[in-house]
Write a protein that holds these residues in place. Structure first.
Motif, PDB file in Angstrom:
ATOM      1  N   SER A  97       0.843  -1.188   0.000  1.00 37.53           N
ATOM      2  CA  SER A  97       0.000   0.000   0.000  1.00 37.53           C
ATOM      3  C   SER A  97       0.878   1.237   0.000  1.00 37.53           C
ATOM      4  CB  SER A  97      -0.919   0.005   1.229  1.00 37.53           C
ATOM      5  OG  SER A  97      -0.159   0.249   2.410  1.00 37.53           O
ATOM      6  N   TYR A  98       0.259   2.390  -0.133  1.00 36.76           N
ATOM      7  CA  TYR A  98       1.009   3.647  -0.200  1.00 36.76           C
ATOM      8  C   TYR A  98       1.838   3.879   1.053  1.00 36.76           C
ATOM      9  CZ  TYR A  98       1.949   8.644  -0.812  1.00 36.76           C
ATOM     10  OH  TYR A  98       2.575   9.860  -0.941  1.00 36.76           O
ATOM     11  N   THR A  99       1.282   3.549   2.209  1.00 40.39           N
ATOM     12  CA  THR A  99       1.968   3.797   3.480  1.00 40.39           C
ATOM     13  C   THR A  99       2.695   2.566   4.020  1.00 40.39           C
ATOM     14  OG1 THR A  99      -0.020   3.219   4.724  1.00 40.39           O
ATOM     15  CG2 THR A  99       0.281   5.546   4.167  1.00 40.39           C
ATOM     16  N   ARG A 100       2.543   1.422   3.343  1.00 40.88           N
ATOM     17  CA  ARG A 100       3.009   0.127   3.833  1.00 40.88           C
ATOM     18  C   ARG A 100       2.278  -0.302   5.105  1.00 40.88           C
ATOM     19  NH1 ARG A 100       9.497  -0.911   2.649  1.00 40.88           N
ATOM     20  NH2 ARG A 100       9.201  -1.418   0.452  1.00 40.88           N
ATOM     21  N   GLU A 101       1.106   0.269   5.323  1.00 38.80           N
ATOM     22  CA  GLU A 101       0.207  -0.134   6.388  1.00 38.80           C
ATOM     23  C   GLU A 101      -1.088  -0.623   5.742  1.00 38.80           C
ATOM     24  OE1 GLU A 101       1.563   3.237   9.684  1.00 38.80           O
ATOM     25  OE2 GLU A 101      -0.203   3.570   8.451  1.00 38.80           O
ATOM     26  N   ASP A 102      -1.969  -1.216   6.527  1.00 43.08           N
ATOM     27  CA  ASP A 102      -3.297  -1.516   6.019  1.00 43.08           C
ATOM     28  C   ASP A 102      -3.980  -0.209   5.650  1.00 43.08           C
ATOM     29  OD1 ASP A 102      -2.938  -4.210   6.452  1.00 43.08           O
ATOM     30  OD2 ASP A 102      -4.056  -4.274   8.326  1.00 43.08           O
ATOM     31  N   ALA A 141       8.619   6.914   6.520  1.00 43.34           N
ATOM     32  CA  ALA A 141       9.062   6.268   7.758  1.00 43.34           C
ATOM     33  C   ALA A 141       9.089   4.751   7.629  1.00 43.34           C
ATOM     34  CB  ALA A 141       8.149   6.678   8.915  1.00 43.34           C
ATOM     35  N   ASN A 142       8.185   4.205   6.815  1.00 41.10           N
ATOM     36  CA  ASN A 142       8.114   2.757   6.647  1.00 41.10           C
ATOM     37  C   ASN A 142       8.978   2.242   5.505  1.00 41.10           C
ATOM     38  OD1 ASN A 142       6.302   2.508   8.786  1.00 41.10           O
ATOM     39  ND2 ASN A 142       4.518   2.818   7.470  1.00 41.10           N
ATOM     40  N   GLY A 143       9.758   3.136   4.899  1.00 46.32           N
ATOM     41  CA  GLY A 143      10.755   2.714   3.920  1.00 46.32           C
ATOM     42  C   GLY A 143      10.244   2.481   2.515  1.00 46.32           C
ATOM     43  N   ARG A 144       9.012   2.895   2.212  1.00 45.46           N
ATOM     44  CA  ARG A 144       8.527   2.694   0.849  1.00 45.46           C
ATOM     45  C   ARG A 144       9.132   3.707  -0.115  1.00 45.46           C
ATOM     46  NH1 ARG A 144       4.980   3.451  -3.222  1.00 45.46           N
ATOM     47  NH2 ARG A 144       4.304   5.495  -2.503  1.00 45.46           N
ATOM     48  N   ILE A 145       9.361   4.926   0.373  1.00 47.52           N
ATOM     49  CA  ILE A 145       9.981   5.971  -0.434  1.00 47.52           C
ATOM     50  C   ILE A 145      11.055   6.656   0.404  1.00 47.52           C
ATOM     51  CG2 ILE A 145       7.966   6.411  -1.893  1.00 47.52           C
ATOM     52  CD1 ILE A 145       7.266   8.766  -0.077  1.00 47.52           C
ATOM     53  N   ASP A 146      12.005   7.313  -0.267  1.00 45.92           N
ATOM     54  CA  ASP A 146      12.981   8.117   0.470  1.00 45.92           C
ATOM     55  C   ASP A 146      12.488   9.561   0.516  1.00 45.92           C
ATOM     56  OD1 ASP A 146      15.408   9.615  -1.555  1.00 45.92           O
ATOM     57  OD2 ASP A 146      13.610   8.674  -2.337  1.00 45.92           O
ATOM     58  N   SER A 459      18.535  12.311   1.143  1.00 47.31           N
ATOM     59  CA  SER A 459      17.616  11.180   0.977  1.00 47.31           C
ATOM     60  C   SER A 459      16.889  10.818   2.262  1.00 47.31           C
ATOM     61  CB  SER A 459      18.378   9.961   0.450  1.00 47.31           C
ATOM     62  OG  SER A 459      19.460   9.637   1.307  1.00 47.31           O
ATOM     63  N   GLY A 460      17.268  11.457   3.385  1.00 46.55           N
ATOM     64  CA  GLY A 460      16.565  11.224   4.640  1.00 46.55           C
ATOM     65  C   GLY A 460      17.188  10.183   5.536  1.00 46.55           C
ATOM     66  N   ASP A 461      18.416   9.754   5.227  1.00 41.43           N
ATOM     67  CA  ASP A 461      19.056   8.708   6.029  1.00 41.43           C
ATOM     68  C   ASP A 461      19.402   9.184   7.428  1.00 41.43           C
ATOM     69  OD1 ASP A 461      18.828   7.071   3.893  1.00 41.43           O
ATOM     70  OD2 ASP A 461      20.931   7.097   3.302  1.00 41.43           O
ATOM     71  N   ASN A 462      19.771  10.442   7.564  1.00 42.65           N
ATOM     72  CA  ASN A 462      20.126  10.961   8.882  1.00 42.65           C
ATOM     73  C   ASN A 462      19.611  12.386   9.059  1.00 42.65           C
ATOM     74  OD1 ASN A 462      21.875  11.834   6.884  1.00 42.65           O
ATOM     75  ND2 ASN A 462      23.669  11.924   8.208  1.00 42.65           N
ATOM     76  N   VAL A 463      18.368  12.580   8.661  1.00 45.75           N
ATOM     77  CA  VAL A 463      17.779  13.912   8.711  1.00 45.75           C
ATOM     78  C   VAL A 463      17.167  14.165  10.087  1.00 45.75           C
ATOM     79  CG1 VAL A 463      15.511  13.168   7.883  1.00 45.75           C
ATOM     80  CG2 VAL A 463      16.270  15.516   7.456  1.00 45.75           C
ATOM     81  N   LYS A 464      17.187  15.426  10.516  1.00 47.81           N
ATOM     82  CA  LYS A 464      16.646  15.785  11.824  1.00 47.81           C
ATOM     83  C   LYS A 464      15.118  15.872  11.781  1.00 47.81           C
ATOM     84  CE  LYS A 464      20.751  18.389  13.292  1.00 47.81           C
ATOM     85  NZ  LYS A 464      21.273  19.709  13.731  1.00 47.81           N
TER      86      LYS A 464
END
Length: 479
Positions: A97-102, A141-146, A459-464
């Motif tokens: 899904s878009y959010t990787r959640e139900d 947050a769920n890793g589907r997109i950066d 890419s958000g790997d270590n973003v505040k």
């Protein structure tokens, strides 16, 4: 990553009337919330051969949604037994899904009252109202997109021209992330060898091979970073737009020019000086560049307090613009107000627009002072649509749009990316300089880590967290 315990919901379509409106639900309890309020049209029949209605159909206490299926039925308030709307409900199980959640999307009729009634029922059954951009933030947050892809989502939504949409789509596909990861990979590989050299100082040359390392950094780090930064400089206006302010004395034809450019009577045109007292803005598409053009109050000496406020607004608007169109009457000598305007704008990119050429008698066109630095000039008649195409061409040229770009593949970073790319570039250049000077590996490692960290933030790997909050606050609720 630990699943977010909250189930969120929002209206995912824009306000107003429409054929279809969507209420979106995402989270651990999305299906349970849907079961509580959705009644499918039961396919079975009663003893008289009549299909059962939504109210006569079976409850969904033990019902299991199949992923990526549409269900036809009704939304019903279970406590009041009141039918709200006939809907199509789509169910998407995590992680597909878009959010990787139900995720559940309720496709209802697109009226504001019915959508808000459904949303209130969803919230009553355990979901909470989503924050702006929270669905996309969960996808990140769920890793589907950066993070670059998340930012591209808002660029797709806000795209004002076909070319700006193409640029956003290229970033949404992950092209920028892949380039950044490739560059970071080179830097991480070098940092690994540098750290090995720190541990085994007698083998520094073997681990690093300075000349070969410098060539690799030049080709695989510096060149692609410079190219990405250059892409921003050349083409960011296709996404961000170009702010253009039209300034000049009263009655030089600023409002007529605006009307001619947007092809409608947007601004009031009269012979009375000071008719335009506030800034009027319109957006137009010039060869794929979204141009926000502003008709401003005429700049002149006046004791009228309302006109003075309008002139102050004009000068503020000029300071915030990317380009100024300085309009002068071609059939009259320059006045003191023209020189006053020049003093206010001479530090801005400017095109001098000589208007009313239809009134110019041979040999009597306005002469510009030799000390005025502007080389870009165009002669027009805003009233009779003369020279307008040439003016548009000059605006596009000064915006940088004269350089052809492959919009199917070019990547244009945003300003946040550009600043971080520059940080990474400067750090990588310092690494090369230190390798040439034989600087200690400890200092080289510091600058390598600086470059790696800067690119990782893109890419958000270590973003505040505060950066994330600022980015997603620009989204609308429901996306």
């Amino acid at each position: 990553m630990t699943p977010n315990p909250d189930t969120i919901a929002a209206i995912a379509t824009s306000g107003g009337k429409g054929g279809i409106g969507i209420v979106k639900i995402s989270g651990l309890n999305a299906f349970a919330v849907a079961r509580a309020i959705f009644r499918p049209i039961d396919r079975c029949q009663n003893s008289n051969g009549v299909a059962l209605s939504a109210h006569e159909g079976k409850r969904l206490d033990a019902f299991e949604f199949e992923s990526h299926r549409l269900y036809y039925g009704h939304i019903v308030d279970p406590e009041k037994g009141r039918l709200l709307d006939e809907v199509l409900l789509s169910a998407m199980k995590a992680p597909q899904s878009y959010t990787r959640e139900d995720v559940v999307e309720i496709n209802a009729h697109g009226g504001a009252m019915v959508l808000h009634a459904i949303l209130q029922l969803v919230l009553k059954k355990g979901a909470r109202l989503a924050e702006p951009g929270e669905f996309t933030q969960r996808a990140f947050a769920n890793g589907r997109i950066d993070l670059t892809q998340a930012e591209a989502v808002i660029d797709v939504i806000n795209a004002r021209t076909q070319k700006s949409l193409q640029l956003a789509a290229a970033q949404a596909s992950g092209k920028l992330r892949r380039q950044i990861n490739a560059i970071r990979g080179v830097l991480v590989n070098l940092l690994t060898r540098i750290e090995a050299a720190i541990d085994f100082p007698d083998d520094v040359i073997e681990f690093i091979q300075p000349e070969e390392t410098q060539k690799t950094l030049e080709k695989e780090v510096l060149e692609p970073l410079k190219r990405l930064i250059r892409n921003y400089v050349d083409a960011h206006v296709f996404r961000d737009g170009l702010a253009v302010a039209v300034v000049g004395q009263p009655n030089v034809g600023k409002s007529s020019l605006l009307n001619q450019l947007v092809q409608k009577d947007r601004a009031i045109v009269t012979d009375v000086p000071g008719t335009t007292r506030d800034v009027i803005e319109e957006t137009l598409n010039l060869e794929g560049i979204p141009v926000v053009i502003s008709d401003t109050a005429g700049v002149h000496q006046t004791d009228n307090p309302v006109e003075r406020i309008g002139i102050e607004k004009t000068l503020e608007h000029v300071n915030g613009s990317d380009l100024v169109l300085f309009m002068i009457e071609a059939n009259r000598p320059l006045g003191p107000e023209d020189h006053l305007i020049y003093d206010q704008i001479n530090s801005k990119p400017t095109i001098i627009v000589l208007n009313k050429i239809d009134l110019v008698q041979e040999g009597n066109e306005t002469a510009l002072p030799v000390n005025w630095r502007f080389d870009d000039q165009v002669r027009i008649s805003a009233l009779y649509d003369q020279g307008i195409d040439q003016l548009k061409e000059k605006v596009v040229k000064m915006a940088g749009g004269q350089n052809p770009l492959d919009f199917s593949g070019v990547i244009v970073p945003n300003l946040r990316h550009k600043l971080l790319l520059e940080t990474g570039l400067h750090a990588a250049e310092s690494v090369i300089e230190q390798l040439q000077n034989g600087t200690s590996c400890d200092l080289v490692a510091i600058h390598l880590q600086e470059a790696i960290d800067a690119l990782g933030i893109i890419s958000g790997d270590n973003v505040k967290v505060d950066v994330l909050n600022e980015i997603f606050s620009r989204f609308c609720v429901g996306k």
